[in-house]
Design an enzyme around this catalytic site. Structure first.
Site, PDB file in Angstrom:
ATOM      1  N   SER A 115      -7.731   1.027   3.290  1.00  0.00           N
ATOM      2  CA  SER A 115      -8.188   0.555   1.983  1.00  0.00           C
ATOM      3  C   SER A 115      -9.418  -0.331   2.138  1.00  0.00           C
ATOM      4  O   SER A 115      -9.732  -0.800   3.229  1.00  0.00           O
ATOM      5  CB  SER A 115      -7.057  -0.250   1.335  1.00  0.00           C
ATOM      6  OG  SER A 115      -7.509  -0.864   0.163  1.00  0.00           O
ATOM      7  N   SER A 116     -10.112  -0.551   1.019  1.00  0.00           N
ATOM      8  CA  SER A 116     -11.216  -1.516   0.987  1.00  0.00           C
ATOM      9  C   SER A 116     -10.839  -2.746   0.170  1.00  0.00           C
ATOM     10  O   SER A 116     -11.672  -3.626  -0.042  1.00  0.00           O
ATOM     11  CB  SER A 116     -12.453  -0.877   0.340  1.00  0.00           C
ATOM     12  OG  SER A 116     -12.863   0.241   1.062  1.00  0.00           O
TER      13      SER A 116
ATOM     14  N   ARG B  15       0.844  -1.195   0.000  1.00  0.00           N
ATOM     15  CA  ARG B  15       0.000   0.000   0.000  1.00  0.00           C
ATOM     16  C   ARG B  15       0.882   1.248   0.000  1.00  0.00           C
ATOM     17  O   ARG B  15       1.939   1.275   0.646  1.00  0.00           O
ATOM     18  CB  ARG B  15      -0.846  -0.037   1.271  1.00  0.00           C
ATOM     19  CG  ARG B  15      -1.818   1.135   1.456  1.00  0.00           C
ATOM     20  CD  ARG B  15      -2.917   1.073   0.480  1.00  0.00           C
ATOM     21  NE  ARG B  15      -4.077   1.849   0.892  1.00  0.00           N
ATOM     22  CZ  ARG B  15      -5.046   2.180   0.053  1.00  0.00           C
ATOM     23  NH1 ARG B  15      -4.990   1.831  -1.221  1.00  0.00           N
ATOM     24  NH2 ARG B  15      -6.100   2.843   0.470  1.00  0.00           N
TER      25      ARG B  15
ATOM     26  N   THR C 255      -9.629   0.690  -9.489  1.00  0.00           N
ATOM     27  CA  THR C 255      -8.631  -0.240  -8.992  1.00  0.00           C
ATOM     28  C   THR C 255      -8.660  -1.394  -9.977  1.00  0.00           C
ATOM     29  O   THR C 255      -9.454  -1.397 -10.895  1.00  0.00           O
ATOM     30  CB  THR C 255      -9.071  -0.614  -7.565  1.00  0.00           C
ATOM     31  OG1 THR C 255      -9.076   0.579  -6.790  1.00  0.00           O
ATOM     32  CG2 THR C 255      -8.238  -1.660  -6.901  1.00  0.00           C
TER      33      THR C 255
ATOM     34  N   THR D 213      -3.917  -0.585  -7.285  1.00  0.00           N
ATOM     35  CA  THR D 213      -4.698   0.617  -7.582  1.00  0.00           C
ATOM     36  C   THR D 213      -3.871   1.893  -7.673  1.00  0.00           C
ATOM     37  O   THR D 213      -2.773   1.975  -7.129  1.00  0.00           O
ATOM     38  CB  THR D 213      -5.769   0.811  -6.472  1.00  0.00           C
ATOM     39  OG1 THR D 213      -6.659   1.843  -6.848  1.00  0.00           O
ATOM     40  CG2 THR D 213      -5.150   1.163  -5.136  1.00  0.00           C
TER      41      THR D 213
ATOM     42  N   GLY E 247     -13.326  -1.311  -7.233  1.00  0.00           N
ATOM     43  CA  GLY E 247     -14.646  -0.724  -6.966  1.00  0.00           C
ATOM     44  C   GLY E 247     -14.721   0.116  -5.710  1.00  0.00           C
ATOM     45  O   GLY E 247     -15.821   0.349  -5.199  1.00  0.00           O
ATOM     46  N   GLY E 248     -13.573   0.593  -5.185  1.00  0.00           N
ATOM     47  CA  GLY E 248     -13.612   1.486  -4.022  1.00  0.00           C
ATOM     48  C   GLY E 248     -14.394   0.859  -2.888  1.00  0.00           C
ATOM     49  O   GLY E 248     -14.173  -0.304  -2.519  1.00  0.00           O
TER      50      GLY E 248
ATOM     51  N   ASP F 233      -7.798   8.354   0.351  1.00  0.00           N
ATOM     52  CA  ASP F 233      -8.315   7.229   1.146  1.00  0.00           C
ATOM     53  C   ASP F 233      -8.101   7.440   2.641  1.00  0.00           C
ATOM     54  O   ASP F 233      -8.607   6.680   3.458  1.00  0.00           O
ATOM     55  CB  ASP F 233      -7.684   5.906   0.701  1.00  0.00           C
ATOM     56  CG  ASP F 233      -8.511   5.227  -0.382  1.00  0.00           C
ATOM     57  OD1 ASP F 233      -9.656   5.650  -0.601  1.00  0.00           O
ATOM     58  OD2 ASP F 233      -8.009   4.277  -1.007  1.00  0.00           O
TER      59      ASP F 233
ATOM     60  N   ASN G  45      -6.058   4.404  -7.026  1.00  0.00           N
ATOM     61  CA  ASN G  45      -7.253   4.938  -6.374  1.00  0.00           C
ATOM     62  C   ASN G  45      -8.277   5.326  -7.440  1.00  0.00           C
ATOM     63  O   ASN G  45      -8.944   4.480  -7.991  1.00  0.00           O
ATOM     64  CB  ASN G  45      -6.947   6.099  -5.426  1.00  0.00           C
ATOM     65  CG  ASN G  45      -8.168   6.449  -4.580  1.00  0.00           C
ATOM     66  OD1 ASN G  45      -8.998   5.567  -4.341  1.00  0.00           O
ATOM     67  ND2 ASN G  45      -8.314   7.679  -4.165  1.00  0.00           N
TER      68      ASN G  45
HETATM   69  N1  GLY Z   1      -8.358   3.166  -3.348  1.00  0.00           N
HETATM   70  C1  GLY Z   1      -9.357   2.239  -3.053  1.00  0.00           C
HETATM   71  C2  GLY Z   1      -9.071   1.421  -1.852  1.00  0.00           C
HETATM   72  O1  GLY Z   1      -7.917   1.215  -1.534  1.00  0.00           O
HETATM   73  O2  GLY Z   1      -9.971   0.995  -1.193  1.00  0.00           O
END
Ligand code: GLY
Length: 565
Positions: free
Chosen positions: A447-448, A101, A376, A394, A468-469, A418, A396
């Site tokens: 993050s998701s 990340r 992403t 990603t 998909g965020g 984020d 983002n």
């Molecule tokens: N940028 C999307 C995530 O990391 O959740």
């Protein structure tokens, strides 16, 4: 109403809608391969992965090659200027997770996107130089290869260099996007960018990226130093000075990917192996599955009224927890054990009145003692030995910060958005957060992303994930339920229309055909707000069949392609 009555109500409601099944255009055919499979967002990246596997590379080798190939052929999310997460399971059952990340630069601070009155300055965390976190993808790939790779590093980067140098024909979707984003690229790259040309892009146009080829060649020759030091570092720092960015030589030199213990849990006898914080994906996915395991989703039917209700009420609560507790575990203690306690999650949903919608403002994060507190891309690889890799990576936003590093040919992420730039103020995905995810120097933003591997009877069963965020976790959740509860094949499981709830805003987002008009009416009568929207996620899936063959699902919402042999 007593709990037993709620239960009776939802069973009755489900039975009453079974006769009017959703008109799903499910793709009944799934491509199946005998030995190995690669599913990515772009046909050329899938081909690169398969070529590496055919050369004798393992799943990690193929993953490294695909990550670099996607940086060339899928510039909206594939990247060397961003970051991501990998979940790995070896053929012998060893599991591991790699966090590459991005992180906040040393000069990052909690108020950096606020004006003098303390208000958020629009777009500052989303576009331009200041929105970029310190990239992690290159160090991540170096680490993955060092620990598990078999083939020579340079061999893995050669396909990406060739694709960048010779160029590749862009797809229709890419031509449309390149044209759509033209103004934004011009704004953030006044001296030009590889993606900018005077005429419009058309399907089949050749996209050549010589500067990117040179950058990847430096990484091929020098490993991580080819990116975090020397010419590439000079170009990144120079670019920062052009646009008030703050990434420094120190930030680049000090970036380190981190191996983390995957988060695990169980769902109907399957072991779920997924990403640990700083992604909220793993804890949230396990909590969602634990919450709904007590309900007979399969019997109720796909996207039935009752199934949607319990899934949405679980999502509402787990996103509230996310906002309060999740952040970088190197900075705060994240209560993963408490959040993934199956009894806690099951009891919590059991106590909910399912006859009417809960109001999100009445839902608070769970209380644990001692705590205060879309674009992403994803790819899956299974090699012929049964090693499996699930990577979500990603920039983002689509095309990240929109800033190309001049002379280096790649796009920088806008991952700083984020973070929670101000407590309670939603980010581009509408997600809110608080102290746990506030900006601090060198901290990783929450993050998701939910790269996931599922075992059944101690053997590899499924490899799944999506971009998909904020919708990533619920899309992976639904895909697992589609396979385990509704017996959908790998392709159906990703083609099926999806829905999503994230606590705030208090609404169920639904793709076209995700629910029948009857289910919609019943949900609205119960107080749910339904909000139709475009595509949710682009899920990739590989299922290992009982005969050992690999059944694949590539999301038809994009150019996603499954390949193998
Ligand atoms: N940028 C999307 C995530 O990391 O959740």
């Amino acid at each position: 109403m007593k709990k037993s009555k709620f239960y009776l109500f939802i069973i009755t409601a489900a039975l009453s809608v079974q006769s009017c099944t959703v008109s799903l255009e499910l793709d009944k055919k799934a491509k199946t391969f005998n030995k190995a499979a690669v599913v990515t967002a772009h046909p050329l990246a899938s081909k690169v992965g398969v070529d590496i596997l055919k050369m004798g590379g393992n799943a990690i080798d193929a993953a490294v090659a695909v990550q670099f190939a996607l940086a060339v052929v899928y510039p909206n999310a594939g990247n060397i200027g961003g970051g991501g997460f990998m979940v790995y399971r070896s053929s012998k059952g060893e599991i591991n997770a790699l966090d590459f990340r991005e992180k906040s630069p040393e000069k990052g601070h909690a108020n950096m996107y606020l004006d003098k009155q303390g208000n958020v300055i629009e777009d500052l965390s989303v576009y331009g130089h200041l929105s970029a976190g310190v990239p992690g993808s290159v160090d991540g790939m170096v680490e993955a290869h060092k620990k598990y790779g078999k083939l020579d590093w340079k061999t893995l980067l050669n396909p990406a260099i060739a694709l960048a140098e010779k160029g590749f024909p862009i797809t229709k979707q890419q031509a449309e996007e390149f044209n759509e984003y033209k103004e934004s690229f011009q704004k953030y790259n006044p001296s030009g960018a590889p993606i900018l040309k005077t005429t419009s892009w058309k399907k089949g146009d050749l996209f050549q990226q010589q500067e990117l080829a040179n950058t990847i060649r430096r990484i091929a020759d020098q490993g991580r130093d080819g990116f975090y030091k020397g010419i590439t570092a000079d170009l990144i720092v120079k670019e920062m000075h052009k646009g008030n960015g703050i990434i420094s030589y120190n930030d680049l030199e000090n970036y380190k990917a981190v191996w983390r213990q995957p988060v695990t849990g169980y769902y109907r006898g399957h072991k779920i192996i997924c990403m640990a914080p700083p992604s909220s994906g793993g804890p949230a996915l396990v909590a969602l599955l634990q919450s709904v395991a007590q309900y007979p989703l399969g019997k109720w039917g796909f996207q039935s009224d009752s199934a949607v209700r319990v899934m949405v009420e679980a999502e509402r609560r787990i996103y509230a927890d996310r906002a309060k507790y999740l952040g970088d575990p190197d900075f705060i203690r994240v209560p993963v054990k408490e959040l993934t306690d199956s009894i806690f999650n099951s009891e919590r949903l059991k106590a909910v009145n399912l006859t009417k919608a809960t109001v999100s403002s009445d839902v608070k994060a769970a209380k644990f003692p001692g705590y205060e507190s879309e674009e992403t891309t994803h790819f899956n690889i299974v090699d012929s030995e049964g090693n499996a890799v699930s990577i979500t990576t990603t920039l983002n936003n689509s095309y990240g910060s929109r800033v190309f590093v001049s002379g280096a040919g790649f796009i920088l992420n806008d991952e700083m958005d984020d973070f929670s730039v101000k407590p309670g103020v939603p980010n581009i995905y509408g997600l809110v957060g608080g102290k746990a995810n506030a900006i601090e120097p060198n901290k990783r933003m929450l993050s998701s992303m939910t790269p996931t591997i599922v075992e059944k009877d101690g053997k590899l069963f499924m490899v799944v994930g999506t971009p998909g965020g904020s919708t990533i976790m619920t899309s992976v959740f639904q895909t697992i339920v589609n396979v385990i509860d509704y017996q959908q094949n790998a392709q159906q499981s990703v083609s099926s229309p999806r829905f999503h709830h994230q606590w705030l805003p208090d609404q169920i987002d639904v793709e076209k055909n995700a629910i029948t008009p009857e289910v919609r009416k019943s949900l609205e009568n119960a107080g749910y707000k339904i909000s139709p929207r475009g595509n949710i996620g682009r899920v990739e899936n590989i299922i290992i069949l009982p005969n050992g063959k690999l059944q694949t699902g590539a999301d038809p919402r994009g150019d996603d392609t499954a390949s193998g042999f």
